[in-house]
Design a protein around this motif. Structure first.
Motif, PDB file in Angstrom:
ATOM      1  N   LYS A  21       0.834  -1.204   0.000  1.00  0.00           N
ATOM      2  CA  LYS A  21       0.000   0.000   0.000  1.00  0.00           C
ATOM      3  C   LYS A  21       0.871   1.257   0.000  1.00  0.00           C
ATOM      4  O   LYS A  21       0.588   2.230  -0.718  1.00  0.00           O
ATOM      5  N   GLY A  22       1.937   1.252   0.807  1.00  0.00           N
ATOM      6  CA  GLY A  22       2.832   2.402   0.839  1.00  0.00           C
ATOM      7  C   GLY A  22       3.473   2.660  -0.512  1.00  0.00           C
ATOM      8  O   GLY A  22       3.606   3.818  -0.944  1.00  0.00           O
ATOM      9  N   ILE A  24       2.258   1.870  -3.457  1.00  0.00           N
ATOM     10  CA  ILE A  24       1.248   2.407  -4.377  1.00  0.00           C
ATOM     11  C   ILE A  24       1.032   3.896  -4.115  1.00  0.00           C
ATOM     12  O   ILE A  24       1.016   4.710  -5.049  1.00  0.00           O
ATOM     13  N   TYR A  25       0.875   4.258  -2.841  1.00  0.00           N
ATOM     14  CA  TYR A  25       0.651   5.666  -2.506  1.00  0.00           C
ATOM     15  C   TYR A  25       1.865   6.532  -2.853  1.00  0.00           C
ATOM     16  O   TYR A  25       1.716   7.728  -3.156  1.00  0.00           O
ATOM     17  N   SER A  26       3.066   5.955  -2.825  1.00  0.00           N
ATOM     18  CA  SER A  26       4.257   6.714  -3.223  1.00  0.00           C
ATOM     19  C   SER A  26       4.226   7.041  -4.705  1.00  0.00           C
ATOM     20  O   SER A  26       4.773   8.056  -5.143  1.00  0.00           O
ATOM     21  N   GLN A  29      -0.878   9.244  -5.254  1.00  0.00           N
ATOM     22  CA  GLN A  29      -1.545   9.654  -4.021  1.00  0.00           C
ATOM     23  C   GLN A  29      -3.062   9.682  -4.184  1.00  0.00           C
ATOM     24  O   GLN A  29      -3.799   9.464  -3.219  1.00  0.00           O
ATOM     25  N   ASP A  30      -3.521   9.935  -5.400  1.00  0.00           N
ATOM     26  CA  ASP A  30      -4.963  10.018  -5.657  1.00  0.00           C
ATOM     27  C   ASP A  30      -5.470   8.658  -6.126  1.00  0.00           C
ATOM     28  O   ASP A  30      -5.795   8.455  -7.297  1.00  0.00           O
ATOM     29  N   VAL A  31      -5.518   7.696  -5.212  1.00  0.00           N
ATOM     30  CA  VAL A  31      -5.936   6.343  -5.539  1.00  0.00           C
ATOM     31  C   VAL A  31      -6.636   5.749  -4.316  1.00  0.00           C
ATOM     32  O   VAL A  31      -6.359   6.136  -3.176  1.00  0.00           O
ATOM     33  N   LYS A  32      -7.552   4.832  -4.563  1.00  0.00           N
ATOM     34  CA  LYS A  32      -8.254   4.143  -3.483  1.00  0.00           C
ATOM     35  C   LYS A  32      -7.797   2.691  -3.472  1.00  0.00           C
ATOM     36  O   LYS A  32      -7.884   1.985  -4.483  1.00  0.00           O
ATOM     37  N   ILE A  33      -7.285   2.218  -2.310  1.00  0.00           N
ATOM     38  CA  ILE A  33      -6.838   0.838  -2.174  1.00  0.00           C
ATOM     39  C   ILE A  33      -7.839   0.080  -1.302  1.00  0.00           C
ATOM     40  O   ILE A  33      -8.190   0.527  -0.217  1.00  0.00           O
ATOM     41  N   CYS A 133       0.095   0.852 -11.228  1.00  0.00           N
ATOM     42  CA  CYS A 133       0.139   2.315 -11.319  1.00  0.00           C
ATOM     43  C   CYS A 133       0.192   2.772 -12.775  1.00  0.00           C
ATOM     44  O   CYS A 133      -0.393   3.808 -13.127  1.00  0.00           O
TER      45      CYS A 133
END
Length: 290
Positions: A21-22, A24-26, A29-33, A133
């Motif tokens: 998850k980290g 992906i957010y790196s 940032q504009d995503v829903k997991i 991504c």
């Protein structure tokens, strides 16, 4: 906002799911997991296939599904990205997708080939995140892989039918949180072979002659509750996913038990259905089972 789901056998104790998850957010940032499950039994491909088959369609079109089961890259376990039913799936080519692809033809399959650009010993964290991504940004599958036509099947996914067409031999593919036992026999397949005949379902030493539409249909509510002794009653249903399921009414492994614990049923155990034609009297009246 892009949606990325995660289905793995990583469990909740270790850092793996959080690290993914980290990562992906790196990248985005504009995503829903969304976690579908991290409790798949280790390396259990049929179990993962059953879970993802029954979860993915509840998400919006365009959702990206990362499946981290038996994902280490080797000559017999390549990585693929699949566009199917307007969803995207990223996983190892180890049979996970074959359960879904049995019912719906993929729109596109690519064998991922970016491994020389991504140093990794943890492919779900590095390769799968990179691909997810890329898709979330609007990238095409051809950029990250070469198009292929087929995927590896799961062995014994389809039940066996004998030459006389009077017997189905299936197997247990999933045991749910309640201990209910799910087989690989789907309603449509059962009805195709049954052709209105009577049947007997056998699992170890247990036999059933009726399939209910829902669990509570097995209960006679005309009898006062204190006299029914319903909890722990064995039954068979076609579950919400249309798979034949052996269950126990209001099962609880800690109290009344479950289909798995009480009947000793485990993954890959055999479940047999025998079909018998209904005899007819000379007057044309059917002799029904008593």
């Amino acid at each position: 906002m892009a949606i990325i789901t995660l289905t793995t056998d990583f469990g909740e104790k270790d850092h793996f799911a959080g690290a993914i998850k980290g990562a992906i957010y790196s990248e985005l940032q504009d995503v829903k997991i969304v976690d579908i499950s991290h409790s798949v039994a280790p390396f259990n491909v049929p179990e993962a296939a059953y879970i993802i088959q029954n979860a993915y369609s509840s998400f919006p079109k365009g959702t990206i599904h990362m499946i981290g089961i038996d994902s280490e890259l080797n000559p017999e376990n390549k990585h693929i990205a699949v566009q199917l039913d307007d969803h995207y799936f990223i996983c190892a080519n180890n049979g996970i997708m074959s359960m879904i692809c049995r019912d719906i033809a993929p729109q596109k399959i690519v064998e991922i080939n970016i491994h020389d650009r991504v140093a990794t010993s943890f492919p779900v964290l590095d390769v799968f995140v990179n691909v997810a991504c890329h898709i979330a940004r609007g990238g095409t599958l051809e950029i990250i892989g070469k198009v292929i036509d087929t995927i590896k099947p799961i062995k014994n996914l389809i039940p066996f039918v004998n030459d006389e067409k009077n017997q189905i031999i299936g197997s247990v593919i999933y045991i749910d949180n309640y201990g209910n036992v799910v087989t690989n026999i789907k309603r449509g397949f059962f009805e195709l072979i049954q052709k209105t005949r009577n049947y007997e379902i056998s699992a170890r030493n247990y036999k059933f002659k009726h399939i209910y539409d829902k669990y509570s249909d097995a209960i006679n509510f005309d009898i006062p509750e204190e006299k029914r002794y319903d909890a722990g009653k064995g039954l068979v249903v076609f579950n919400s996913s249309d798979y034949l399921e052996i269950a126990v009414y209001k099962s609880d492994s800690n109290t009344v038990g479950s289909a798995s614990s009480l009947m000793g049923l485990k993954l890959r155990d055999t479940v047999t259905i025998n079909f018998v034609a209904i005899p007819v009297t000379p007057k044309g009246k059917e002799i029904l089972e008593r």
